[in-house]
Design a protein around this motif. Sequence first.
Motif, PDB file in Angstrom:
ATOM      1  N   THR A  39      21.221  -1.662 -53.598  1.00 17.70           N
ATOM      2  CA  THR A  39      19.995  -1.308 -53.410  1.00 17.70           C
ATOM      3  C   THR A  39      19.723  -0.641 -52.139  1.00 17.70           C
ATOM      4  N   ALA A  41      19.363  -2.157 -49.464  1.00 13.44           N
ATOM      5  CA  ALA A  41      18.822  -3.165 -48.650  1.00 13.44           C
ATOM      6  C   ALA A  41      19.789  -3.424 -47.443  1.00 13.44           C
ATOM      7  N   SER A  61      10.376   0.493 -48.621  1.00 10.74           N
ATOM      8  CA  SER A  61      10.857  -0.881 -48.793  1.00 10.74           C
ATOM      9  C   SER A  61       9.978  -1.671 -47.521  1.00 10.74           C
ATOM     10  N   TYR A 110      14.227  -4.622 -49.445  1.00 10.56           N
ATOM     11  CA  TYR A 110      14.223  -4.362 -51.034  1.00 10.56           C
ATOM     12  C   TYR A 110      14.662  -3.253 -51.337  1.00 10.56           C
ATOM     13  N   GLY A 111      15.247  -2.080 -50.377  1.00  5.53           N
ATOM     14  CA  GLY A 111      15.727  -0.882 -50.593  1.00  5.53           C
ATOM     15  C   GLY A 111      16.058  -0.202 -49.234  1.00  5.53           C
ATOM     16  N   GLU A 112      16.848   0.767 -49.385  1.00  2.00           N
ATOM     17  CA  GLU A 112      17.374   1.471 -48.191  1.00  2.00           C
ATOM     18  C   GLU A 112      16.166   1.845 -47.193  1.00  2.00           C
TER      19      GLU A 112
END
Length: 211
Positions: A39, A41, A61, A110-112
């Motif tokens: 993901t 994260a 994110s 929850y993400g880069e």
Amino acid sequence: MARPHIEPFVETDVAWKKMTLPGFPKGMSYKMLSLDNETGACSMKVQFEAGYKRPAGMSYSEMEMFVLTGSLTIGDKTHGPGYYFCVPAGVVMPAMSAPRGCQVLMYYNYGEPSFVESDSDHPNADRSKYAVVNSYDDMQWTGTSFFPATAPGCLVKVLKFDERTQAFTFLYCMTPNFWQDNISYHDCAEESYHIWGTSWMMQFGDLPTGG
């Protein structure tokens, strides 16, 4: 897979890397603490060089940030060590600068890491969950309610609690001579970073500031 298991890691032993992802202004370096390769994260220690500036904008994110040293000016307010920010995905932060430099912890949950210059929130953003807290001066230490229970002398300040996932972010403090000798496991992932002090952790030995 999710983030891999990491044995105690001391970030002071590794070099800074320049942030080169699209959207981020120059003058930002990081040390990766943990990373979900699927993901993007991640948890990072970040350094903003003296004179760093970033316009108002948002991330795709959810981002949490904790000021370690120095100060950040966000909008018309300056925030020093102990300030904690929770910025939901799509919520705009005002323009940010670090006239004298600053080091922070940053968590993209929850993400880069991403940054998009913007003056308005994304239509799906939830601004009600945006939070800024002076955790050092405006919060009191409290006892824990963990299970299994910790030994006496472990205190916490809860910075964020997610009612949906039951995940939370907190500061913890072990009083001098704190000792807990039971071995426990967790039914969820747990990550910690030593802001100050040294603790001894069973087979891992001493974990210093920066561990």
